[in-house]
Design an enzyme around this catalytic site. Structure first.
Site: not given
Length: 187
Positions: A38, A107
């Site tokens: 990700s 993230k």
């Protein structure tokens, strides 16, 4: 008798060292391993990163662009027990004795409290301004337009590989208490 005392001394020393390591990892500094894609192209599966936990320990909100680790279980409160259990899990996963808990995500921060984050035509806007994001892997596939106002004491996070990332688009804004630290170095 001397052998038993020697074993007891070593056991005590190892227990103190382990307890100290857990406290340092929980509240100061933690190595961890990236799981998944990700954050490509910047971080890859099985990369190692070092995370400063001081922002979490002192409840400081992250800045725009910071790469952070979060507890994705945003609908439950975190406790000191969670802070102490996470390093144990990390040690076991780094030693490949256990899998990484899948609730810890890495993230990038794109929104802070009070910001309006809008995703339209595959692009991210903060407070009406298109974000310049040279770090993303590829253009985001257009999806249903979404507009979110980041609540107080929360942040909005996205993966750099937008087309292959579970992030605030799915779990919503993340409480600052669930931002566990900031990545300060990668290997």
């Amino acid at each position: 008798m001397k052998l038993i005392k020697e074993i007891a001394d070593w056991t005590y020393s190892l227990a103190v060292a382990l307890a100290l390591a857990i406290v340092i990892n929980a509240f100061v500094f933690q190595p961890t391993r990236v799981v998944g894609s990700s954050m490509e192209p910047n971080l890859h599966n099985n990369d190692y990163v070092f995370v400063s936990k001081l922002s979490h320990t002192f409840a400081n909100a992250p800045e725009y662009g910071d790469i952070v680790i979060i507890d994705s279980r945003v609908f439950r409160d975190r406790s000191v027990k969670d802070d102490l259990a996470d390093p144990v899990s990390t040690y076991l996963s780094v030693a490949k004795l256990a899998e990484v808990d899948n609730h810890i995500w890495i993230k990038r921060v794109v929104g802070k409290p009070g910001d309006t984050i809008e995703i339209k035509d595959g692009k991210v806007y903060r407070n009406g301004t298109l974000l310049d994001e040279p770090y993303i892997k590829e253009a985001m596939r257009a999806a249903v337009p979404k507009k979110v106002i980041v609540p107080p004491s929360q942040v909005y996070v996205l993966g750099d590989n937008r087309n292959n990332s579970s992030d605030s688009r799915y779990i919503g804004p993340v409480p600052v208490s669930h931002v566990l630290g900031k990545v300060v170095m990668t290997l």
